[in-house]
Write a protein that holds these residues in place. Structure first.
Motif, short mmCIF file in Angstrom:
data_model
loop_
_atom_site.label_atom_id
_atom_site.label_comp_id
_atom_site.label_asym_id
_atom_site.label_seq_id
_atom_site.Cartn_x
_atom_site.Cartn_y
_atom_site.Cartn_z
N LYS A 1 0.85 -1.20 0.00
CA LYS A 1 0.00 0.00 0.00
C LYS A 1 0.88 1.25 0.00
CE LYS A 1 -3.84 1.99 2.68
NZ LYS A 1 -4.76 1.77 3.81
N ASN B 1 0.68 0.15 -4.17
CA ASN B 1 -0.74 0.11 -4.48
C ASN B 1 -1.47 1.42 -4.19
OD1 ASN B 1 -0.66 -3.21 -3.32
ND2 ASN B 1 -1.10 -2.62 -5.42
N CYS C 1 -4.51 3.74 -3.09
CA CYS C 1 -5.36 3.66 -1.90
C CYS C 1 -6.10 4.98 -1.75
CB CYS C 1 -4.51 3.37 -0.65
SG CYS C 1 -3.21 4.58 -0.32
N ASN D 1 -11.85 3.81 -2.22
CA ASN D 1 -10.67 4.13 -3.04
C ASN D 1 -10.96 5.18 -4.11
OD1 ASN D 1 -7.84 2.01 -3.33
ND2 ASN D 1 -8.02 4.04 -4.23
N SER E 1 -7.65 0.34 1.36
CA SER E 1 -6.62 -0.43 0.65
C SER E 1 -7.19 -1.09 -0.61
CB SER E 1 -6.01 -1.49 1.57
OG SER E 1 -5.67 -0.95 2.82
N SER F 1 -4.61 -2.62 -3.14
CA SER F 1 -3.99 -3.87 -2.66
C SER F 1 -4.93 -5.05 -2.85
CB SER F 1 -3.64 -3.73 -1.17
OG SER F 1 -2.88 -2.57 -0.94
N ALA G 1 -0.93 -4.20 3.61
CA ALA G 1 -1.76 -3.00 3.65
C ALA G 1 -1.93 -2.54 5.08
CB ALA G 1 -3.11 -3.27 2.98
N GLU G 2 -2.79 -1.56 5.27
CA GLU G 2 -2.96 -0.92 6.58
C GLU G 2 -4.46 -0.84 6.86
OE1 GLU G 2 -4.23 2.34 6.72
OE2 GLU G 2 -4.13 2.32 8.91
N SER H 1 -9.85 -0.79 6.65
CA SER H 1 -9.20 -0.55 5.36
C SER H 1 -8.55 -1.78 4.72
CB SER H 1 -8.15 0.55 5.50
OG SER H 1 -8.78 1.80 5.56
N ILE H 2 -8.36 -2.85 5.49
CA ILE H 2 -7.90 -4.11 4.88
C ILE H 2 -9.11 -5.00 4.62
CG2 ILE H 2 -6.79 -6.32 5.45
CD1 ILE H 2 -4.48 -4.76 6.69
#
Lengths: 475, 100
Positions: free
Chosen positions: A79, A122, A124, A133, A155, A158, A172-173, A178-179
Protein backbone atom coordinates in the motif's frame (compact mmCIF):
# COMPACT_ATOMS: atom_id res chain seq x y z
CA UNK A 1 -2.45 -25.80 -14.27
CA UNK A 2 -2.54 -22.28 -12.88
CA UNK A 3 -0.47 -19.47 -14.35
CA UNK A 4 2.42 -18.57 -12.05
CA UNK A 5 0.90 -15.23 -11.02
CA UNK A 6 -2.25 -17.03 -9.87
CA UNK A 7 -0.42 -19.09 -7.23
CA UNK A 8 -0.82 -18.67 -3.49
CA UNK A 9 2.24 -18.00 -1.30
CA UNK A 10 2.21 -21.62 -0.19
CA UNK A 11 2.11 -22.94 -3.78
CA UNK A 12 4.69 -20.44 -5.03
CA UNK A 13 7.02 -21.20 -2.12
CA UNK A 14 6.85 -24.94 -2.78
CA UNK A 15 7.41 -24.44 -6.51
CA UNK A 16 10.47 -22.27 -5.86
CA UNK A 17 11.95 -24.72 -3.39
CA UNK A 18 11.42 -27.68 -5.74
CA UNK A 19 12.96 -25.58 -8.58
CA UNK A 20 9.85 -25.99 -10.73
CA UNK A 21 10.26 -22.33 -11.67
CA UNK A 22 12.44 -19.39 -10.63
CA UNK A 23 11.56 -16.20 -8.78
CA UNK A 24 12.48 -14.30 -11.96
CA UNK A 25 9.81 -16.26 -13.89
CA UNK A 26 7.26 -15.80 -11.09
CA UNK A 27 8.01 -12.07 -10.89
CA UNK A 28 7.83 -11.67 -14.67
CA UNK A 29 4.39 -13.37 -14.68
CA UNK A 30 3.13 -10.80 -12.14
CA UNK A 31 4.70 -7.89 -14.05
CA UNK A 32 3.06 -9.13 -17.28
CA UNK A 33 -0.30 -9.26 -15.54
CA UNK A 34 0.19 -5.73 -14.17
CA UNK A 35 1.08 -4.50 -17.65
CA UNK A 36 -2.01 -6.12 -19.14
CA UNK A 37 -4.50 -5.04 -16.48
CA UNK A 38 -3.34 -2.00 -14.52
CA UNK A 39 -4.60 0.54 -17.04
CA UNK A 40 -8.13 -0.64 -16.36
CA UNK A 41 -7.96 -1.53 -12.66
CA UNK A 42 -5.53 1.23 -11.54
CA UNK A 43 -4.32 -0.88 -8.60
CA UNK A 44 -0.70 0.34 -8.81
CA UNK A 45 0.62 3.90 -8.62
CA UNK A 46 4.25 2.81 -9.01
CA UNK A 47 5.53 -0.40 -10.62
CA UNK A 48 9.16 -1.40 -9.91
CA UNK A 49 9.82 -3.43 -13.01
CA UNK A 50 13.61 -3.26 -13.06
CA UNK A 51 14.30 -3.49 -9.34
CA UNK A 52 11.76 -6.30 -8.92
CA UNK A 53 13.56 -8.45 -11.49
CA UNK A 54 16.91 -7.65 -9.83
CA UNK A 55 15.50 -8.61 -6.42
CA UNK A 56 14.10 -11.82 -7.94
CA UNK A 57 17.56 -12.71 -9.26
CA UNK A 58 19.04 -12.24 -5.79
CA UNK A 59 16.21 -14.34 -4.32
CA UNK A 60 16.94 -17.14 -6.79
CA UNK A 61 20.53 -17.06 -5.55
CA UNK A 62 19.37 -17.41 -1.92
CA UNK A 63 17.09 -20.31 -2.84
CA UNK A 64 19.95 -21.97 -4.72
CA UNK A 65 22.16 -21.67 -1.63
CA UNK A 66 19.43 -23.16 0.57
CA UNK A 67 19.04 -19.86 2.44
CA UNK A 68 15.38 -19.27 1.58
CA UNK A 69 12.82 -18.09 4.14
CA UNK A 70 9.05 -18.52 3.73
CA UNK A 71 8.70 -15.29 1.71
CA UNK A 72 11.97 -15.43 -0.27
CA UNK A 73 11.40 -14.85 -3.97
CA UNK A 74 7.66 -14.25 -3.57
CA UNK A 75 6.52 -11.08 -5.40
CA UNK A 76 4.38 -8.78 -3.25
CA UNK A 77 2.84 -5.32 -3.43
CA UNK A 78 2.64 -2.63 -0.73
CA UNK A 79 0.00 0.00 0.00
CA UNK A 80 1.36 3.40 -0.95
CA UNK A 81 0.77 4.78 2.57
CA UNK A 82 3.56 2.47 3.82
CA UNK A 83 7.20 3.56 3.46
CA UNK A 84 9.44 1.53 1.16
CA UNK A 85 13.14 2.39 0.93
CA UNK A 86 14.14 3.90 -2.41
CA UNK A 87 10.63 3.39 -3.82
CA UNK A 88 8.29 6.37 -4.14
CA UNK A 89 5.56 6.37 -1.49
CA UNK A 90 2.82 8.93 -2.14
CA UNK A 91 -0.02 7.76 0.15
CA UNK A 92 -2.08 8.61 -2.98
CA UNK A 93 -1.72 12.33 -2.25
CA UNK A 94 0.07 14.86 -4.45
CA UNK A 95 1.79 16.45 -1.46
CA UNK A 96 4.02 13.32 -1.46
CA UNK A 97 4.12 12.93 -5.25
CA UNK A 98 7.93 13.03 -5.24
CA UNK A 99 8.57 11.44 -1.83
CA UNK A 100 11.12 8.63 -1.76
CA UNK A 101 11.47 7.24 1.79
CA UNK A 102 15.06 6.65 2.90
CA UNK A 103 13.93 3.64 4.96
CA UNK A 104 11.59 0.64 4.97
CA UNK A 105 8.67 0.32 7.40
CA UNK A 106 9.69 -2.35 9.93
CA UNK A 107 7.27 -4.95 8.53
CA UNK A 108 8.46 -4.31 4.96
CA UNK A 109 12.10 -4.53 6.07
CA UNK A 110 11.39 -7.96 7.59
CA UNK A 111 10.07 -9.21 4.24
CA UNK A 112 12.69 -7.56 2.02
CA UNK A 113 15.59 -8.71 4.19
CA UNK A 114 14.61 -12.34 3.56
CA UNK A 115 14.43 -11.76 -0.20
CA UNK A 116 10.80 -10.76 -0.76
CA UNK A 117 10.36 -9.17 -4.20
CA UNK A 118 8.71 -5.72 -4.16
CA UNK A 119 6.58 -5.35 -7.31
CA UNK A 120 5.29 -1.86 -6.62
CA UNK A 121 3.02 0.42 -4.64
CA UNK A 122 -0.74 0.11 -4.48
CA UNK A 123 -3.24 2.87 -4.98
CA UNK A 124 -5.36 3.66 -1.90
CA UNK A 125 -7.60 6.38 -0.52
CA UNK A 126 -5.21 9.24 0.22
CA UNK A 127 -3.64 8.71 3.67
CA UNK A 128 -6.16 5.90 4.18
CA UNK A 129 -9.19 8.18 4.21
CA UNK A 130 -12.06 6.35 2.59
CA UNK A 131 -14.02 3.17 2.04
CA UNK A 132 -14.15 3.19 -1.77
CA UNK A 133 -10.67 4.13 -3.04
CA UNK A 134 -12.24 7.11 -4.78
CA UNK A 135 -10.33 9.58 -2.56
CA UNK A 136 -7.04 8.95 -4.36
CA UNK A 137 -5.37 11.77 -6.27
CA UNK A 138 -4.24 9.10 -8.77
CA UNK A 139 -7.79 8.07 -9.78
CA UNK A 140 -10.15 5.42 -8.37
CA UNK A 141 -9.37 1.70 -8.31
CA UNK A 142 -11.85 -0.45 -10.22
CA UNK A 143 -13.16 -3.74 -8.90
CA UNK A 144 -11.75 -6.63 -10.97
CA UNK A 145 -15.09 -8.48 -10.65
CA UNK A 146 -17.05 -5.57 -12.17
CA UNK A 147 -15.21 -2.53 -13.49
CA UNK A 148 -18.17 -0.25 -12.83
CA UNK A 149 -17.89 -0.94 -9.07
CA UNK A 150 -15.47 0.35 -6.45
CA UNK A 151 -12.77 -1.90 -5.04
CA UNK A 152 -13.47 -0.74 -1.48
CA UNK A 153 -11.07 1.19 0.67
CA UNK A 154 -8.90 2.44 1.80
CA UNK A 155 -6.62 -0.43 0.65
CA UNK A 156 -8.58 -0.89 -2.61
CA UNK A 157 -5.50 -1.14 -4.85
CA UNK A 158 -3.99 -3.87 -2.66
CA UNK A 159 -7.19 -5.95 -2.61
CA UNK A 160 -7.74 -5.51 -6.35
CA UNK A 161 -4.12 -6.41 -7.15
CA UNK A 162 -4.39 -9.66 -5.16
CA UNK A 163 -7.83 -10.48 -6.58
CA UNK A 164 -6.64 -9.89 -10.14
CA UNK A 165 -3.44 -11.93 -9.64
CA UNK A 166 -1.12 -8.99 -10.27
CA UNK A 167 0.82 -10.06 -7.17
CA UNK A 168 0.96 -13.10 -4.90
CA UNK A 169 0.02 -11.08 -1.81
CA UNK A 170 -0.02 -7.52 -0.50
CA UNK A 171 0.79 -5.64 2.70
CA UNK A 172 -1.76 -3.00 3.65
CA UNK A 173 -2.96 -0.92 6.58
CA UNK A 174 -6.24 -1.10 8.52
CA UNK A 175 -7.42 1.69 10.82
CA UNK A 176 -11.19 1.19 10.72
CA UNK A 177 -11.62 -1.56 8.12
CA UNK A 178 -9.20 -0.55 5.36
CA UNK A 179 -7.90 -4.11 4.88
CA UNK A 180 -11.09 -6.08 5.55
CA UNK A 181 -13.68 -4.09 3.61
CA UNK A 182 -11.79 -3.97 0.27
CA UNK A 183 -10.81 -7.64 0.73
CA UNK A 184 -14.53 -8.38 1.05
CA UNK A 185 -15.44 -6.29 -2.03
CA UNK A 186 -12.72 -7.92 -4.15
CA UNK A 187 -13.18 -11.54 -2.99
CA UNK A 188 -9.87 -12.08 -1.16
CA UNK A 189 -8.66 -12.58 2.43
CA UNK A 190 -7.74 -9.58 4.58
CA UNK A 191 -6.36 -9.71 8.11
CA UNK A 192 -6.21 -6.93 10.68
CA UNK A 193 -4.07 -8.01 13.66
CA UNK A 194 -4.61 -6.81 17.23
CA UNK A 195 -3.38 -3.26 17.70
CA UNK A 196 0.24 -3.53 18.88
CA UNK A 197 0.88 -6.97 17.38
CA UNK A 198 2.73 -5.61 14.31
CA UNK A 199 5.03 -2.61 14.24
CA UNK A 200 3.55 0.61 12.85
CA UNK A 201 6.99 2.13 12.27
CA UNK A 202 7.06 3.51 8.72
CA UNK A 203 3.29 3.30 8.26
CA UNK A 204 2.07 6.81 7.46
CA UNK A 205 0.01 7.55 10.55
CA UNK A 206 -3.72 8.17 10.43
CA UNK A 207 -5.46 7.33 13.71
CA UNK A 208 -2.40 6.40 15.74
CA UNK A 209 -4.37 4.66 18.49
CA UNK A 210 -6.13 2.40 15.92
CA UNK A 211 -3.69 1.92 13.00
CA UNK A 212 -2.53 -1.62 12.23
CA UNK A 213 -0.67 -3.23 9.35
CA UNK A 214 -1.51 -6.65 7.94
CA UNK A 215 -1.70 -8.90 4.88
CA UNK A 216 -4.16 -9.22 2.00
CA UNK A 217 -3.84 -12.71 0.54
CA UNK A 218 -5.57 -15.34 -1.58
CA UNK A 219 -6.06 -17.78 1.33
CA UNK A 220 -6.31 -17.63 5.13
CA UNK A 221 -3.28 -19.91 5.36
CA UNK A 222 -1.24 -17.32 3.45
CA UNK A 223 -2.33 -14.59 5.88
CA UNK A 224 -1.13 -16.74 8.78
CA UNK A 225 2.18 -17.33 7.01
CA UNK A 226 2.77 -13.61 6.41
CA UNK A 227 1.71 -12.68 9.96
CA UNK A 228 4.27 -15.11 11.36
CA UNK A 229 7.00 -13.26 9.44
CA UNK A 230 6.00 -9.67 10.18
CA UNK A 231 4.61 -9.73 13.74
CA UNK A 232 6.49 -8.88 16.91
CA UNK A 233 7.92 -6.23 19.17
CA UNK A 234 9.85 -3.36 17.61
CA UNK A 235 12.03 -0.89 19.49
CA UNK A 236 10.99 1.72 16.93
CA UNK A 237 7.29 1.40 17.87
CA UNK A 238 6.70 1.70 21.62
CA UNK A 239 3.11 0.46 21.24
CA UNK A 240 4.15 -3.02 20.06
CA UNK A 241 3.55 -5.75 22.63
CA UNK A 242 6.24 -8.06 23.99
CA UNK A 243 4.18 -11.27 23.76
CA UNK A 244 5.95 -13.96 21.74
CA UNK A 245 4.68 -14.53 18.19
CA UNK A 246 2.86 -17.88 17.88
CA UNK A 247 3.37 -20.21 14.91
CA UNK A 248 0.31 -18.95 13.10
CA UNK A 249 0.89 -21.15 10.05
CA UNK A 250 0.72 -24.26 12.25
CA UNK A 251 -2.19 -23.00 14.35
CA UNK A 252 -4.28 -22.05 11.32
CA UNK A 253 -4.82 -25.65 10.29
CA UNK A 254 -5.93 -26.80 13.76
CA UNK A 255 -9.37 -28.23 14.55
CA UNK A 256 -12.18 -25.92 15.66
CA UNK A 257 -14.54 -28.53 17.13
CA UNK A 258 -15.95 -27.34 20.45
CA UNK A 259 -15.06 -23.68 19.88
CA UNK A 260 -17.71 -21.20 21.01
CA UNK A 261 -18.72 -18.70 18.36
CA UNK A 262 -20.96 -15.71 19.02
CA UNK A 263 -23.40 -14.06 16.65
CA UNK A 264 -23.64 -10.39 17.70
CA UNK A 265 -27.32 -9.65 17.18
CA UNK A 266 -26.83 -5.91 16.59
CA UNK A 267 -24.91 -6.62 13.37
CA UNK A 268 -27.77 -8.66 11.97
CA UNK A 269 -30.47 -6.18 13.04
CA UNK A 270 -28.78 -3.38 11.13
CA UNK A 271 -30.98 -1.48 8.73
CA UNK A 272 -29.61 -1.79 5.22
CA UNK A 273 -28.08 -5.26 5.63
CA UNK A 274 -28.29 -6.80 2.17
CA UNK A 275 -30.36 -10.02 2.07
CA UNK A 276 -27.81 -11.93 -0.03
CA UNK A 277 -25.03 -10.90 2.36
CA UNK A 278 -27.13 -12.11 5.30
CA UNK A 279 -27.83 -15.45 3.59
CA UNK A 280 -24.18 -16.08 2.74
CA UNK A 281 -23.15 -15.27 6.34
CA UNK A 282 -25.83 -17.63 7.70
CA UNK A 283 -24.56 -20.42 5.45
CA UNK A 284 -21.11 -20.00 7.02
CA UNK A 285 -22.60 -20.10 10.53
CA UNK A 286 -24.33 -23.38 9.60
CA UNK A 287 -21.02 -24.71 8.32
CA UNK A 288 -19.24 -23.90 11.59
CA UNK A 289 -22.05 -25.62 13.50
CA UNK A 290 -21.57 -28.73 11.36
CA UNK A 291 -17.85 -28.67 12.20
CA UNK A 292 -18.76 -28.90 15.90
CA UNK A 293 -18.66 -25.25 16.96
CA UNK A 294 -21.08 -24.06 19.60
CA UNK A 295 -23.02 -21.14 18.20
CA UNK A 296 -24.78 -18.64 20.43
CA UNK A 297 -26.34 -15.22 20.06
CA UNK A 298 -24.54 -12.45 21.95
CA UNK A 299 -25.03 -8.71 22.34
CA UNK A 300 -22.65 -5.77 21.81
CA UNK A 301 -25.07 -3.04 22.88
CA UNK A 302 -22.94 -0.03 21.88
CA UNK A 303 -22.37 -1.15 18.28
CA UNK A 304 -24.54 1.58 16.80
CA UNK A 305 -22.33 4.29 18.29
CA UNK A 306 -19.12 2.98 16.73
CA UNK A 307 -19.23 5.10 13.56
CA UNK A 308 -19.73 8.33 15.51
CA UNK A 309 -16.87 7.41 17.88
CA UNK A 310 -14.62 6.41 15.01
CA UNK A 311 -15.24 9.56 12.97
CA UNK A 312 -14.42 11.78 15.94
CA UNK A 313 -11.33 9.98 17.24
CA UNK A 314 -9.71 9.24 13.90
CA UNK A 315 -10.05 12.71 12.31
CA UNK A 316 -8.79 14.20 15.59
CA UNK A 317 -5.67 12.03 15.62
CA UNK A 318 -5.40 12.54 11.87
CA UNK A 319 -5.48 16.32 12.01
CA UNK A 320 -2.58 16.17 14.42
CA UNK A 321 -0.63 13.50 12.49
CA UNK A 322 -1.01 15.24 9.14
CA UNK A 323 0.41 18.46 10.57
CA UNK A 324 3.78 17.11 9.41
CA UNK A 325 2.64 17.34 5.79
CA UNK A 326 3.58 20.99 5.36
CA UNK A 327 5.87 21.20 2.34
CA UNK A 328 8.85 22.14 4.51
CA UNK A 329 11.19 19.16 4.90
CA UNK A 330 9.95 16.76 2.21
CA UNK A 331 7.20 16.38 -0.35
CA UNK A 332 5.83 19.00 -2.72
CA UNK A 333 6.18 22.65 -1.67
CA UNK A 334 4.04 25.41 -3.21
CA UNK A 335 5.31 28.95 -3.39
CA UNK A 336 3.88 31.32 -0.78
CA UNK A 337 4.24 35.01 -0.03
CA UNK A 338 5.13 34.07 3.56
CA UNK A 339 5.40 30.98 5.73
CA UNK A 340 1.65 30.75 6.43
CA UNK A 341 0.89 31.04 2.74
CA UNK A 342 3.44 28.36 1.90
CA UNK A 343 1.81 25.93 4.38
CA UNK A 344 -1.76 26.73 3.39
CA UNK A 345 -1.07 26.53 -0.36
CA UNK A 346 0.97 23.32 -0.14
CA UNK A 347 -1.79 21.65 1.89
CA UNK A 348 -4.58 23.05 -0.31
CA UNK A 349 -3.14 21.57 -3.49
CA UNK A 350 -1.48 18.49 -1.98
CA UNK A 351 -4.50 16.98 -0.22
CA UNK A 352 -7.71 15.74 -1.87
CA UNK A 353 -11.12 16.91 -0.65
CA UNK A 354 -11.70 14.13 1.89
CA UNK A 355 -8.31 14.55 3.58
CA UNK A 356 -9.05 18.24 4.05
CA UNK A 357 -12.51 17.42 5.39
CA UNK A 358 -11.07 15.04 8.00
CA UNK A 359 -8.40 17.52 9.08
CA UNK A 360 -11.12 20.18 9.45
CA UNK A 361 -13.40 17.83 11.45
CA UNK A 362 -10.50 16.86 13.69
CA UNK A 363 -9.32 20.43 14.20
CA UNK A 364 -12.89 21.38 15.13
CA UNK A 365 -13.37 18.44 17.53
CA UNK A 366 -10.11 19.23 19.33
CA UNK A 367 -10.60 22.98 19.50
CA UNK A 368 -11.36 24.87 22.71
CA UNK A 369 -15.04 24.73 23.56
CA UNK A 370 -15.74 21.55 21.59
CA UNK A 371 -13.16 19.16 23.06
CA UNK A 372 -15.43 17.81 25.83
CA UNK A 373 -18.52 17.52 23.63
CA UNK A 374 -16.77 15.61 20.87
CA UNK A 375 -13.34 14.14 21.63
CA UNK A 376 -13.81 13.40 25.33
CA UNK A 377 -17.31 12.04 24.75
CA UNK A 378 -16.02 9.76 21.97
CA UNK A 379 -13.16 8.50 24.17
CA UNK A 380 -15.62 7.52 26.92
CA UNK A 381 -18.00 5.74 24.52
CA UNK A 382 -14.89 4.01 23.17
CA UNK A 383 -14.44 2.52 26.65
CA UNK A 384 -17.99 1.13 26.54
CA UNK A 385 -17.49 -0.39 23.07
CA UNK A 386 -14.27 -2.01 24.28
CA UNK A 387 -16.04 -3.36 27.37
CA UNK A 388 -18.80 -4.85 25.18
CA UNK A 389 -16.16 -6.92 23.40
CA UNK A 390 -14.35 -7.88 26.61
CA UNK A 391 -17.65 -9.07 28.10
CA UNK A 392 -18.64 -11.28 25.15
CA UNK A 393 -15.16 -12.78 24.94
CA UNK A 394 -15.69 -14.16 28.45
CA UNK A 395 -18.41 -16.32 26.90
CA UNK A 396 -17.24 -17.04 23.34
CA UNK A 397 -13.91 -17.57 21.55
CA UNK A 398 -14.77 -15.49 18.48
CA UNK A 399 -17.55 -13.61 16.71
CA UNK A 400 -18.90 -14.02 13.20
CA UNK A 401 -20.47 -11.15 11.21
CA UNK A 402 -20.68 -9.95 7.62
CA UNK A 403 -17.65 -7.77 6.74
CA UNK A 404 -19.75 -5.18 4.94
CA UNK A 405 -23.53 -4.75 5.00
CA UNK A 406 -23.53 -4.71 1.20
CA UNK A 407 -21.34 -5.83 -1.72
CA UNK A 408 -19.27 -3.37 -3.80
CA UNK A 409 -21.24 -0.29 -4.84
CA UNK A 410 -20.96 1.77 -8.03
CA UNK A 411 -18.16 4.22 -8.68
CA UNK A 412 -19.48 7.76 -7.92
CA UNK A 413 -22.58 6.30 -6.20
CA UNK A 414 -21.75 7.74 -2.75
CA UNK A 415 -19.43 10.49 -3.94
CA UNK A 416 -21.43 13.49 -2.77
CA UNK A 417 -22.47 12.05 0.58
CA UNK A 418 -19.51 11.63 2.95
CA UNK A 419 -21.71 10.34 5.80
CA UNK A 420 -23.15 7.54 3.61
CA UNK A 421 -19.59 6.51 2.82
CA UNK A 422 -18.61 6.62 6.50
CA UNK A 423 -21.49 4.21 7.23
CA UNK A 424 -19.85 1.60 4.95
CA UNK A 425 -17.47 0.95 7.88
CA UNK A 426 -20.28 0.04 10.28
CA UNK A 427 -19.30 -3.63 10.69
CA UNK A 428 -15.54 -3.20 10.62
CA UNK A 429 -14.95 -0.14 12.80
CA UNK A 430 -16.12 -1.54 16.19
CA UNK A 431 -13.33 -4.16 16.39
CA UNK A 432 -10.83 -1.45 15.39
CA UNK A 433 -11.97 0.87 18.17
CA UNK A 434 -11.48 -1.96 20.67
CA UNK A 435 -8.09 -3.02 19.22
CA UNK A 436 -9.27 -6.57 18.44
CA UNK A 437 -7.96 -8.78 15.60
CA UNK A 438 -10.38 -9.44 12.74
CA UNK A 439 -10.34 -11.30 9.46
CA UNK A 440 -12.41 -11.05 6.30
CA UNK A 441 -12.77 -14.25 4.27
CA UNK A 442 -14.35 -14.46 0.84
CA UNK A 443 -17.47 -16.63 1.20
CA UNK A 444 -19.14 -16.53 -2.19
CA UNK A 445 -20.83 -14.16 -4.59
CA UNK A 446 -24.17 -12.44 -5.01
CA UNK A 447 -26.42 -13.30 -7.98
CA UNK A 448 -24.88 -10.29 -9.73
CA UNK A 449 -21.41 -11.84 -9.34
CA UNK A 450 -20.06 -9.58 -6.60
CA UNK A 451 -17.95 -11.17 -3.83
CA UNK A 452 -19.18 -11.26 -0.23
CA UNK A 453 -16.83 -11.43 2.76
CA UNK A 454 -17.56 -12.82 6.21
CA UNK A 455 -15.73 -11.40 9.23
CA UNK A 456 -14.32 -13.28 12.22
CA UNK A 457 -13.41 -11.12 15.24
CA UNK A 458 -11.32 -12.42 18.13
CA UNK A 459 -10.20 -11.19 21.55
CA UNK A 460 -7.02 -9.12 21.88
CA UNK A 461 -3.99 -11.18 20.80
CA UNK A 462 -6.38 -13.99 19.83
CA UNK A 463 -5.05 -14.11 16.28
CA UNK A 464 -4.78 -17.92 16.26
CA UNK A 465 -8.49 -18.49 16.94
CA UNK A 466 -9.50 -15.98 14.27
CA UNK A 467 -7.24 -17.52 11.63
CA UNK A 468 -8.16 -21.09 12.56
CA UNK A 469 -11.90 -20.42 12.24
CA UNK A 470 -11.48 -18.33 9.09
CA UNK A 471 -9.52 -21.16 7.49
CA UNK A 472 -12.58 -23.43 7.75
CA UNK A 473 -14.97 -21.02 6.01
CA UNK A 474 -15.88 -21.22 2.33
CA UNK A 475 -12.98 -20.55 0.04
CA UNK B 1 -25.95 24.17 10.19
CA UNK B 2 -23.78 22.98 13.09
CA UNK B 3 -20.82 24.91 11.75
CA UNK B 4 -21.08 28.36 10.17
CA UNK B 5 -18.97 29.61 7.28
CA UNK B 6 -17.19 31.95 9.72
CA UNK B 7 -16.34 29.07 12.08
CA UNK B 8 -15.17 26.99 9.16
CA UNK B 9 -12.85 29.77 7.98
CA UNK B 10 -11.32 29.94 11.46
CA UNK B 11 -10.82 26.16 11.59
CA UNK B 12 -9.25 26.15 8.11
CA UNK B 13 -6.86 28.88 9.21
CA UNK B 14 -5.86 26.88 12.31
CA UNK B 15 -5.38 23.80 10.11
CA UNK B 16 -3.33 25.79 7.57
CA UNK B 17 -5.51 24.92 4.58
CA UNK B 18 -6.32 27.56 1.97
CA UNK B 19 -9.92 27.27 0.78
CA UNK B 20 -11.81 28.96 -2.05
CA UNK B 21 -15.24 30.46 -1.14
CA UNK B 22 -17.16 27.60 -2.85
CA UNK B 23 -15.07 25.09 -0.91
CA UNK B 24 -15.82 26.87 2.38
CA UNK B 25 -19.53 26.52 1.67
CA UNK B 26 -19.27 22.85 0.65
CA UNK B 27 -17.19 21.91 3.69
CA UNK B 28 -19.47 23.79 6.08
CA UNK B 29 -22.43 21.87 4.68
CA UNK B 30 -20.92 18.38 4.60
CA UNK B 31 -19.19 18.76 7.97
CA UNK B 32 -22.44 19.98 9.53
CA UNK B 33 -24.17 16.77 8.39
CA UNK B 34 -21.39 14.72 10.00
CA UNK B 35 -21.42 16.75 13.24
CA UNK B 36 -25.22 16.45 13.46
CA UNK B 37 -24.85 12.68 13.19
CA UNK B 38 -22.32 12.71 16.07
CA UNK B 39 -25.12 13.91 18.38
CA UNK B 40 -26.20 10.26 18.56
CA UNK B 41 -23.50 9.94 21.26
CA UNK B 42 -25.58 12.13 23.59
CA UNK B 43 -27.91 9.13 24.00
CA UNK B 44 -25.17 7.32 25.89
CA UNK B 45 -24.82 7.87 29.63
CA UNK B 46 -21.06 8.16 30.16
CA UNK B 47 -21.09 9.57 33.68
CA UNK B 48 -18.29 7.97 35.65
CA UNK B 49 -16.85 6.22 32.56
CA UNK B 50 -13.09 6.54 32.04
CA UNK B 51 -11.69 7.66 28.69
CA UNK B 52 -9.89 5.15 26.47
CA UNK B 53 -6.94 6.61 24.63
CA UNK B 54 -5.03 3.37 24.06
CA UNK B 55 -5.83 -0.34 24.07
CA UNK B 56 -2.56 -2.15 24.82
CA UNK B 57 -2.34 -1.38 28.53
CA UNK B 58 1.40 -0.76 28.08
CA UNK B 59 2.83 1.90 30.40
CA UNK B 60 6.05 3.87 30.45
CA UNK B 61 7.81 2.17 27.57
CA UNK B 62 11.34 3.53 27.76
CA UNK B 63 14.68 2.93 26.13
CA UNK B 64 18.18 4.15 26.84
CA UNK B 65 18.69 7.71 25.63
CA UNK B 66 21.73 7.01 23.49
CA UNK B 67 22.88 8.82 20.40
CA UNK B 68 23.11 6.82 17.21
CA UNK B 69 24.72 7.61 13.90
CA UNK B 70 22.30 8.56 11.16
CA UNK B 71 23.19 6.50 8.12
CA UNK B 72 20.76 8.18 5.76
CA UNK B 73 21.75 11.84 5.92
CA UNK B 74 22.27 12.10 2.15
CA UNK B 75 18.90 10.49 1.41
CA UNK B 76 17.10 12.74 3.90
CA UNK B 77 18.69 15.86 2.43
CA UNK B 78 17.73 14.69 -1.06
CA UNK B 79 14.04 14.88 -0.06
CA UNK B 80 14.16 18.55 0.89
CA UNK B 81 12.17 20.82 -1.43
CA UNK B 82 14.62 23.74 -1.36
CA UNK B 83 18.32 23.63 -0.46
CA UNK B 84 21.20 26.05 -0.28
CA UNK B 85 24.73 25.11 0.82
CA UNK B 86 23.47 21.81 2.19
CA UNK B 87 20.84 23.56 4.31
CA UNK B 88 17.07 23.64 4.12
CA UNK B 89 15.62 26.94 2.89
CA UNK B 90 12.36 28.19 4.44
CA UNK B 91 10.59 31.57 4.53
CA UNK B 92 11.22 33.62 7.68
CA UNK B 93 9.01 32.61 10.59
CA UNK B 94 8.40 36.14 11.89
CA UNK B 95 7.85 37.91 8.57
CA UNK B 96 4.32 39.02 7.62
CA UNK B 97 2.77 37.05 10.46
CA UNK B 98 1.25 39.98 12.39
CA UNK B 99 -2.31 39.11 11.40
CA UNK B 100 -2.10 35.57 12.78
Amino acid sequence: MKNLNELTIKEAGEGLKKKKFTSVELTQACLDRIKARNKEINAFITVCEESALEEAKIADGLIHQGKAGPLTGIPFAVKDAICTAEVRSTASAKILDNYIPPFDATVIGKIRSQGGVLLGKNNCDAFGHGASNENSMYGPVRNPHDLSKVAGGSSGGSAAAVADNMCIYAIAEDTGGSIRQPASFCGVTGFRPSYGRNSRYGIMPMGSSLDTVGPITKTVYDSALVMEQIAGNDRLDATTVNDPVPSYSEEVEGKIKGMRIGIPKEYFELEGLDEEVRKITEQQIAKLKKLGCKIEEVSLPHTKYAIAVYYIIVPSEDSSNLGRMDGIRYGVRQKGKDLYDLYASSRATGFPEEVKRRILIGTYALSAGYYDAYYKKAQTVRTLIKKDFENVFKKVDALITPTSPFPAFGIDEKKDNPLALYMADVMVSPASIAGMPALSVNCGKTAAGLPVGVQIIGPRLGEEAVLKIGDKLYS
Amino acid sequence: MSISIEELKKIAQLARIKLAPDEEKRYAETISVVLDYMKILNEVDTSGVEQTSQVTGLEDVVRADESRDCKIIKELLAQMPQMENNELVVPGVFENQADL
